[in-house]
Design an enzyme around this catalytic site. Structure first.
Site, PDB file in Angstrom:
ATOM      1  N   HIS A 141      -6.126  -1.903   3.859  1.00 55.27           N
ATOM      2  CA  HIS A 141      -5.994  -0.708   3.022  1.00 55.27           C
ATOM      3  C   HIS A 141      -5.060  -0.969   1.842  1.00 55.27           C
ATOM      4  O   HIS A 141      -4.155  -1.792   1.914  1.00 55.27           O
ATOM      5  CB  HIS A 141      -5.536   0.515   3.814  1.00 55.27           C
ATOM      6  CG  HIS A 141      -4.174   0.423   4.430  1.00 55.27           C
ATOM      7  ND1 HIS A 141      -3.619  -0.751   4.878  1.00 55.27           N
ATOM      8  CD2 HIS A 141      -3.236   1.367   4.676  1.00 55.27           C
ATOM      9  CE1 HIS A 141      -2.418  -0.502   5.373  1.00 55.27           C
ATOM     10  NE2 HIS A 141      -2.151   0.771   5.257  1.00 55.27           N
ATOM     11  N   HIS A 172       0.177  -1.127  14.674  1.00 57.28           N
ATOM     12  CA  HIS A 172      -0.767  -0.035  14.451  1.00 57.28           C
ATOM     13  C   HIS A 172      -2.095  -0.351  15.145  1.00 57.28           C
ATOM     14  O   HIS A 172      -2.549  -1.494  15.082  1.00 57.28           O
ATOM     15  CB  HIS A 172      -1.121   0.095  12.965  1.00 57.28           C
ATOM     16  CG  HIS A 172      -0.004   0.501  12.073  1.00 57.28           C
ATOM     17  ND1 HIS A 172       0.737   1.635  12.267  1.00 57.28           N
ATOM     18  CD2 HIS A 172       0.468  -0.052  10.940  1.00 57.28           C
ATOM     19  CE1 HIS A 172       1.618   1.753  11.290  1.00 57.28           C
ATOM     20  NE2 HIS A 172       1.482   0.730  10.472  1.00 57.28           N
ATOM     21  N   HIS A 217       4.665   7.375   2.563  1.00 59.20           N
ATOM     22  CA  HIS A 217       5.442   6.130   2.475  1.00 59.20           C
ATOM     23  C   HIS A 217       4.788   5.148   1.521  1.00 59.20           C
ATOM     24  O   HIS A 217       3.624   5.295   1.176  1.00 59.20           O
ATOM     25  CB  HIS A 217       5.598   5.473   3.852  1.00 59.20           C
ATOM     26  CG  HIS A 217       4.331   4.887   4.424  1.00 59.20           C
ATOM     27  ND1 HIS A 217       3.470   5.602   5.225  1.00 59.20           N
ATOM     28  CD2 HIS A 217       3.764   3.667   4.313  1.00 59.20           C
ATOM     29  CE1 HIS A 217       2.452   4.836   5.593  1.00 59.20           C
ATOM     30  NE2 HIS A 217       2.593   3.654   5.045  1.00 59.20           N
ATOM     31  N   HIS A 276       0.839  -1.197   0.000  1.00 57.77           N
ATOM     32  CA  HIS A 276       0.000   0.000   0.000  1.00 57.77           C
ATOM     33  C   HIS A 276       0.876   1.250   0.000  1.00 57.77           C
ATOM     34  O   HIS A 276       2.095   1.153   0.142  1.00 57.77           O
ATOM     35  CB  HIS A 276      -0.927   0.011   1.228  1.00 57.77           C
ATOM     36  CG  HIS A 276      -0.196   0.130   2.543  1.00 57.77           C
ATOM     37  ND1 HIS A 276       0.148  -0.959   3.315  1.00 57.77           N
ATOM     38  CD2 HIS A 276       0.276   1.206   3.213  1.00 57.77           C
ATOM     39  CE1 HIS A 276       0.787  -0.540   4.392  1.00 57.77           C
ATOM     40  NE2 HIS A 276       0.877   0.773   4.365  1.00 57.77           N
ATOM     41  N   TYR A 332       8.696   1.483  10.162  1.00 58.55           N
ATOM     42  CA  TYR A 332       8.897   2.549   9.175  1.00 58.55           C
ATOM     43  C   TYR A 332      10.376   2.870   9.124  1.00 58.55           C
ATOM     44  O   TYR A 332      11.025   2.958  10.166  1.00 58.55           O
ATOM     45  CB  TYR A 332       8.156   3.819   9.574  1.00 58.55           C
ATOM     46  CG  TYR A 332       6.665   3.752   9.463  1.00 58.55           C
ATOM     47  CD1 TYR A 332       6.031   3.816   8.222  1.00 58.55           C
ATOM     48  CD2 TYR A 332       5.875   3.636  10.598  1.00 58.55           C
ATOM     49  CE1 TYR A 332       4.655   3.764   8.127  1.00 58.55           C
ATOM     50  CE2 TYR A 332       4.492   3.582  10.506  1.00 58.55           C
ATOM     51  CZ  TYR A 332       3.887   3.648   9.263  1.00 58.55           C
ATOM     52  OH  TYR A 332       2.538   3.603   9.171  1.00 58.55           O
ATOM     53  N   GLU A 336       7.895   1.169   4.485  1.00 54.28           N
ATOM     54  CA  GLU A 336       7.388   0.420   5.634  1.00 54.28           C
ATOM     55  C   GLU A 336       7.427  -1.062   5.298  1.00 54.28           C
ATOM     56  O   GLU A 336       7.184  -1.446   4.144  1.00 54.28           O
ATOM     57  CB  GLU A 336       5.925   0.856   5.899  1.00 54.28           C
ATOM     58  CG  GLU A 336       5.256   0.132   7.060  1.00 54.28           C
ATOM     59  CD  GLU A 336       3.767   0.477   7.203  1.00 54.28           C
ATOM     60  OE1 GLU A 336       3.158   0.972   6.236  1.00 54.28           O
ATOM     61  OE2 GLU A 336       3.224   0.236   8.287  1.00 54.28           O
TER      62      GLU A 336
END
Ligand code: FE
Length: 303
Positions: free
Chosen positions: A196, A242, A210, A148, A251, A261
């Protein structure tokens, strides 16, 4: 599911040789093609020709490519994008190495997004006939695949609306200022069943926060962290988890300062997935669930 996935990220790097060393030896991607001042890379678990393109000169994002299922979908998206009022033009096979015809869109946030259905097939390193579960000759962190990206936008609401109305993305999670007077700060959107595929956060237009690579599990994240230390990679956050998406993460920065990431886990979504809301006062937990503290760099450094 008409948009299949984020297919490629095309970015700029200050020093190509340094970048190739990082992306191939530290992350484990393979250089599949090279032109003057440009390299194309894929990860071992990807079947398409490439997922990352790097241009020498500067930092930040050139464009994102999303792979669409059919040409009919592409035609429908073209109409919707025109109705939305965003700028788009047809692109021809060969304008991007190995990529077929498609549509090039300039988002209201000034990001360039390319939609395409065809890209050369190279296959994964483990193949599709009785495959091994992982590639034993992989280098470095051995990232599996592009997962992503997170981009900046002055008006996240408008970009969320673009991806929802034009490309059938749905928000899995949204970060707002305050439920009593909600102002969208960030949105995490999916096109398939992942938590996502693209996220948008309030920030300068046209910027990249990122892009992320998918890893199998927490052990692979930890091992990636070890590799990053061996190679003196600059770390931004993690390893941690997260709150938003429930993913596990580190990250870090490439040698040019673009943030990447390694990401693992995250829940499964779907058409009936109810959108989760986070409020700004809980941003710490949302981004870094364990320490609940987000460094200033994370919210201010874009490339
Ligand atoms: Fe991410």
């Amino acid at each position: 599911m008409a948009v299949n996935k984020l297919g490629y990220v095309h970015a700029r790097v200050t020093d190509l040789e340094e970048a190739v060393n990082h992306y191939s030896n530290t992350l484990g991607q393979k250089v599949v093609a090279q032109e003057d001042g440009r390299v194309y890379l894929k990860a071992w678990d990807e079947f398409d020709h490439h997922s990352v393109v790097l241009d020498e000169g500067g930092v930040g994002l050139v464009k994102l490519g999303f792979k669409v299922e059919t040409n009919d979908d592409l035609a429908e998206y073209e109409n919707r994008i025109a109705r939305f009022g965003a700028t788009s033009e047809r692109m021809s096979k060969g304008e991007n190495l190995a990529v077929g015809d498609g549509l090039r869109v300039v988002l209201p946030s000034e990001h360039v997004v390319e939609l395409y259905t065809e890209i050369d097939y190279l296959g994964t390193e483990t193949g599709v006939l009785n495959p091994d579960p992982w590639y034993r000759d992989a280098r470095g962190a051995a990232v599996h695949r592009l997962d992503h990206a997170l981009i900046g936008a002055e008006d996240p609401t408008l970009i969320e609306r673009f991806f929802a109305e034009c490309l059938d993305f749905r928000p899995s999670e949204r970060l707002i200022t305050d439920p009593a007077d909600p102002d969208l700060i960030a949105t995490w959107m999916f096109c398939g069943q992942k938590a996502h595929d693209l996220a948008v956060i309030k920030g300068e237009n046209g910027k990249l926060h990122h892009w992320a690579y998918w890893m199998e599990d927490w052990n692979e994240i930890l091992r990636a962290g070890d590799i990053f230390s061996m190679d003196d990679v600059s770390i931004d956050i993690g390893p941690t988890r997260h709150g938003i998406t429930r993913g596990k993460t580190i990250y870090f920065f490439d040698p040019s300062g673009n943030r990447n990431e390694v990401f693992s886990g995250g829940y499964i979504t779907g058409a009936d997935f109810p959108t989760i809301t986070w409020t700004a006062d809980q941003l710490g937990k949302g981004i870094v669930y364990i320490s609940r503290e987000v460094n200033d760099r994370f919210t201010t450094v874009f490339t």
